[in-house]
Each structure stands twice: as C-alpha cells, then as structure tokens.
Design a protein around this motif. Sequence first.
Motif, PDB file in Angstrom:
ATOM      1  N   UNK A  98       0.958  -1.257  -0.031  1.00  0.00           N
ATOM      2  CA  UNK A  98      -0.016  -0.021   0.031  1.00  0.00           C
ATOM      3  C   UNK A  98       1.123   1.249  -0.013  1.00  0.00           C
ATOM      4  N   UNK A  99       0.446   2.196  -0.754  1.00  0.00           N
ATOM      5  CA  UNK A  99       1.225   3.368  -0.975  1.00  0.00           C
ATOM      6  C   UNK A  99       0.698   4.734  -0.162  1.00  0.00           C
ATOM      7  N   UNK A 100       1.489   5.170   0.887  1.00  0.00           N
ATOM      8  CA  UNK A 100       0.947   6.024   1.713  1.00  0.00           C
ATOM      9  C   UNK A 100       1.488   7.814   1.229  1.00  0.00           C
ATOM     10  N   UNK A 101       1.934   7.848   0.143  1.00  0.00           N
ATOM     11  CA  UNK A 101       2.426   9.081  -0.656  1.00  0.00           C
ATOM     12  C   UNK A 101       1.159  10.003  -0.439  1.00  0.00           C
TER      13      UNK A 101
ATOM     14  N   UNK B   1      -4.380  13.941  -0.860  1.00  0.00           N
ATOM     15  CA  UNK B   1      -5.034  12.745  -0.849  1.00  0.00           C
ATOM     16  C   UNK B   1      -4.053  11.371  -0.845  1.00  0.00           C
ATOM     17  N   UNK B   2      -4.676  10.413  -0.095  1.00  0.00           N
ATOM     18  CA  UNK B   2      -3.975   9.196  -0.096  1.00  0.00           C
ATOM     19  C   UNK B   2      -4.860   8.257  -0.843  1.00  0.00           C
ATOM     20  N   UNK B   3      -4.419   7.283  -1.797  1.00  0.00           N
ATOM     21  CA  UNK B   3      -4.879   6.061  -2.360  1.00  0.00           C
ATOM     22  C   UNK B   3      -4.570   4.845  -1.417  1.00  0.00           C
ATOM     23  N   UNK B   4      -5.588   4.307  -0.788  1.00  0.00           N
ATOM     24  CA  UNK B   4      -5.443   3.363   0.143  1.00  0.00           C
ATOM     25  C   UNK B   4      -5.687   1.874  -0.567  1.00  0.00           C
ATOM     26  N   UNK B   5      -5.720   1.623  -1.842  1.00  0.00           N
ATOM     27  CA  UNK B   5      -5.643   0.547  -2.492  1.00  0.00           C
ATOM     28  C   UNK B   5      -4.216  -0.327  -2.270  1.00  0.00           C
ATOM     29  N   UNK B   6      -4.639  -1.756  -2.191  1.00  0.00           N
ATOM     30  CA  UNK B   6      -3.543  -2.779  -2.082  1.00  0.00           C
ATOM     31  C   UNK B   6      -3.159  -2.900  -3.207  1.00  0.00           C
ATOM     32  N   UNK B   7      -1.743  -3.194  -3.748  1.00  0.00           N
ATOM     33  CA  UNK B   7      -1.357  -3.906  -4.913  1.00  0.00           C
ATOM     34  C   UNK B   7      -0.671  -5.140  -4.696  1.00  0.00           C
ATOM     35  N   UNK B   8      -0.992  -6.230  -5.297  1.00  0.00           N
ATOM     36  CA  UNK B   8      -0.564  -7.607  -4.773  1.00  0.00           C
ATOM     37  C   UNK B   8       0.733  -7.837  -5.712  1.00  0.00           C
TER      38      UNK B   8
END
Length: 174
Positions: free
Chosen positions: A61-64, A85-92
């Motif tokens: 997960x990116x918290x930039x 804004x922060x994108x809370x999506x998870x990338x597998x």
Amino acid sequence: MMMLVAGFNAAAASRPCSDHTTSTLRLPSTPKLMTKAGVGQPWECCDWVVRDPNFRPTRWQCNDVMAQCSADCRDCVELQGGVGYVCRDWVTSLWQPPVCTPRPWDCCDAAVCDRKLIPDCVCADVVEACPSNCQQCAAVESDDGGAQRYRCLDSFHGYPGPKCSEPWIGKKRN
C-alpha cells in the motif's frame, strides 16, 4: 455428501467443450508490477510503501500524499486539513514497488533512521565503492587491513528501502 460431490465431478467431466472455451490451463505469469498509473494500477511508484505482513501473496500500500488520486484508485481518502489525498488501495506483487525519489543507495542492511512519521535515514553499510548517486562518500578504515572500504553519508527523507542481504540466505544480492 460424498455422492453429491462424485455426481458433480462426473457431470463436469462428461460435459463437452464448446468452441468458445479452451482446454489450456492458464497460470498467472510474472505480475506487471507498477506499470503506468492509469493502466490498472492505482500508483506507478511510491516513496512511503507499507507491506501487509499477514497477507500472502505479498501486497503493498502506498501512503504518499498526492494532490489527487489516479483514476484507477478505488479507495481515495482526503487527509484532514485539505493537505492532499492518499490512495488506500492494495497492490499484490512479489516485489516491492519502485521508489519515486531515488535513494543515495540501491539497498541497505544497516539503516539508521529518526522516529518521524516519514523518517530521515542514513545507510551505515560499509561497501567496496559508493553508488554513483551518493553525493558524500567517505573512506572507512578496514577492520582486517585489506582493501579500502567506503560509506555513503547522504541522508534520505523517506524509508531506507530493500535490504542488500536476504535474511534467510545471508548472501549479498548481485
């Protein structure tokens, strides 16, 4: 119960294939780790990445903090105070995503960081030669009296990145 399962398997096995299906079993290939944002990935690179330790396969997960989330982000959260804004999506992915801001080192086993939310880090590794992107390279005395060794004294605002040695093997990466 056993009869029901056996009947289902027999029915599935006896079903003929249509022209629209294929009998080839397709396995997932190497994932396209951080392709361009806007092509299925919520972010292309990340300076503040978090790994989920409880999920297999590995996910990140990116918290930039960004001015706006990409169009592919499904869980965009506005931060308090309107700072971004922060994108809370998870990338597998099996591999850690690439960083946006290049670090002064490629990898680091002995990182020394302060305790800020986004830390300032220095890599204390002693190496044969400093990386080309290191600005302050200092010579270090060798413990065994052998070849000259060096340490990069640059500070990096962000997480130190991947380790050079694999903890289960104890060997340096090539």
